[in-house]
Design an enzyme around this catalytic site. Structure first.
Site, PDB file in Angstrom:
ATOM      1  CG  ASP A  33      -1.549  -1.155   1.800  1.00  0.00           C
ATOM      2  OD1 ASP A  33      -2.348  -1.976   0.492  1.00  0.00           O
ATOM      3  OD2 ASP A  33      -1.638  -1.835   2.475  1.00  0.00           O
ATOM      4  CD  GLU A 210      -9.330  -2.777  -0.150  1.00  0.00           C
ATOM      5  OE1 GLU A 210      -9.441  -3.232   0.130  1.00  0.00           O
ATOM      6  OE2 GLU A 210      -8.478  -3.533  -1.127  1.00  0.00           O
TER       7      GLU A 210
HETATM    8  O1  FUB Z   1      -3.517  -3.796   2.989  1.00  0.00           O
HETATM    9  C1  FUB Z   1      -4.439  -3.446   3.957  1.00  0.00           C
HETATM   10  C2  FUB Z   1      -5.703  -3.872   2.681  1.00  0.00           C
HETATM   11  O2  FUB Z   1      -5.147  -4.376   1.753  1.00  0.00           O
HETATM   12  C3  FUB Z   1      -4.813  -2.116   2.234  1.00  0.00           C
HETATM   13  O3  FUB Z   1      -5.236  -1.310   3.274  1.00  0.00           O
HETATM   14  C4  FUB Z   1      -6.294  -2.432   1.016  1.00  0.00           C
HETATM   15  O4  FUB Z   1      -6.070  -1.176   0.091  1.00  0.00           O
HETATM   16  C5  FUB Z   1      -5.722  -3.262   0.004  1.00  0.00           C
HETATM   17  O5  FUB Z   1      -4.042  -3.361   0.039  1.00  0.00           O
END
Ligand code: FUB
Length: 448
Positions: A33, A210
């Protein structure tokens, strides 16, 4: 002790480590991320920090497990410094320190202060009886910290993956994910909402969304998201003429992982006139996709402002010095047959990879190596060949100028072999290694 080791040790004593890397760019720990920002003429990357779940800990088995954050910086996008841990689940008053849920963060500068935004599970329910994910802020005077976390998460924000954008008029916006992608204005203090959260309309209704990241270029606002159109995430984007939308879906920035890494997560940054896409993949954890590693590749735009799709590379970006160990397994291109890469050690994956050349005339090419101005006299190569092998080192293209011929002795062990550079060429060149006879495995190449 050589000077390189001395430097590493003194950096470690100061709490940071120097890393030299292609893709993935962080090579001493898992990272995911990535949010990249340019602060004070350098690129800083704020990733999440995946760890293998400690026995009996974390939210659930075989899931994301993240206890803290590090920050990394680089001036040349090749040599990265790990400035160490900046925020930990054990040091934030409102975070459930048993949850290991410090997911995708962001950081932004305003009036000389650095605001680090991070999601995590709350340890107490809010006024509406909600626990779940909140978004916190930690504040520092320098991008590398020290960061002081606020004692409460931002009121009115329940969700993950915070992203902050400051528009040209000074208005700041907070984006986050909670099933939908949400947006609200931020007050000037950067720690409170200045408007009611609203759902960003016109994004795909089906499939997980997301990781919002918003940036502006030439008056176009790009809202980028990982979205599950099929089975796993791919990076998509929408464009609009206002940070709050409306936006219109405009295309795919990066396709799904070829090996089914379920998540991806992006940020975009312009540095010294070039745009870059930061993202992640499970390079060091091929069998468990919740232990990821961050990468960077170049990005470009069409004349109408649309984004050209990025093909992930191992070579990544930046110029490699010929006098450093060049990991040619991070290749730019290779022969269609007789060449492959593999982990050096499938248990300790952080040892990296090796290049395997099996067929006569199989080759591997590693682009953009700086040979400097001063004549380099020898080349060393760490290699293993059970029958003994001959390798040619050429520049620029597969049949380009021959600069050295190296004999790898017959041995079941790795050897560092050396040969004379017969024809030195100054400046930046592509490096090609060609096999002339029996199979060989190569770890790195280095010129002196
Ligand atoms: O890293 C945990 C979660 O997985 C992140 O918050 C999302 O964006 C995905 O990458």
């Amino acid at each position: 002790m050589n000077i390189y080791k001395t430097l590493i040790l003194s950096f470690a004593a100061l709490g940071f480590t120097s890393l030299s890397a292609q893709n993935p760019i962080v090579r001493n720990q898992f990272s995911a991320d990535p949010t990249a920002r340019v602060f004070n003429g350098k690129v800083y990357v704020f990733p999440s920090h995946d760890i293998p779940t400690p026995e009996g800990k974390g939210l659930r088995k075989d899931w994301f497990c993240m206890a803290d954050y590090h920050v990394f910086s680089s001036e040349n996008l090749t040599d990265w410094t790990d400035h160490g841990m900046i925020v930990s689940q054990n040091k934030v008053a409102w975070v459930d320190s048993a949850s290991y849920s410090m997911w995708a963060p962001d950081c932004i500068e305003r009036n000389g202060k650095y605001y680090f935004y991070f999601p995590a599970n709350k340890n107490v329910a809010d006024a509406n009886g909600r626990k779940g994910f909140g978004v916190g802020v930690a504040v520092a005077d320098k991008p590398e910290g020290p960061y002081v976390p606020l004692s409460e998460p931002i009121k009115g924000v329940n969700g993950i993956d915070p992203n902050v954008f400051i528009d040209k008029d000074g208005q700041a916006y907070l984006y986050w994910a909670m099933g939908n992608i949400m947006v609200a204005k931020l007050k000037d203090n950067m720690t409170e909402l200045a408007s009611e959260p609203q759902i960003i309309a016109n994004l795909p209704q089906k499939g997980l969304k997301e990781g919002p990241f918003l940036f502006e270029r030439k008056g176009i606002y790009y809202l980028t998201i990982p979205h599950v159109e099929n089975k796993i995430e791919r990076l998509e984007y929408a464009i609009g003429d206002n940070p709050m939308g409306p936006f219109k879906m405009a295309g795919v920035v990066m396709d799904e992982s070829p090996v089914n890494c379920w998540t991806n997560h992006q940020s975009f940054v312009e540095y010294k006139g070039q745009w870059y896409l930061f993202y992640h993949h499970n390079d060091y954890s091929p069998t468990f996709d919740k232990n990821r590693s961050i990468r960077v590749d170049s990005l470009s735009f069409n004349a109408d402002g649309t984004i050209r799709k990025v093909t992930p590379t191992l070579r990544g970006v930046g110029v490699s010095s010929a006098t450093n160990k060049i990991e040619i397994d991070r290749y730019s291109s290779k022969s269609e047959t007789g060449s492959s890469i593999a982990l050096l050690d499938s248990v300790n994956t952080f040892n990296g990879w090796k290049t395997i050349l099996n067929d006569k005339n199989a080759w591997v090419q590693y682009n953009t190596v700086d040979f400097g101005k001063q004549r380099l006299k020898t080349v060393q190569l760490r290699a293993l060949s059970e029958k003994g092998a001959t390798l040619e080192i050429r520049l620029d293209k597969v049949n380009g100028p021959l600069v050295a011929e190296i004999k790898v002795p017959k041995s079941a062990d790795w050897n560092t072999v050396e040969a004379k550079v017969s024809k030195f060429q100054a400046g930046i060149h592509n490096l090609i290694v060609v096999l002339k006879d029996s199979p060989v495995e190569i770890d790195w190449v280095q010129f002196q």
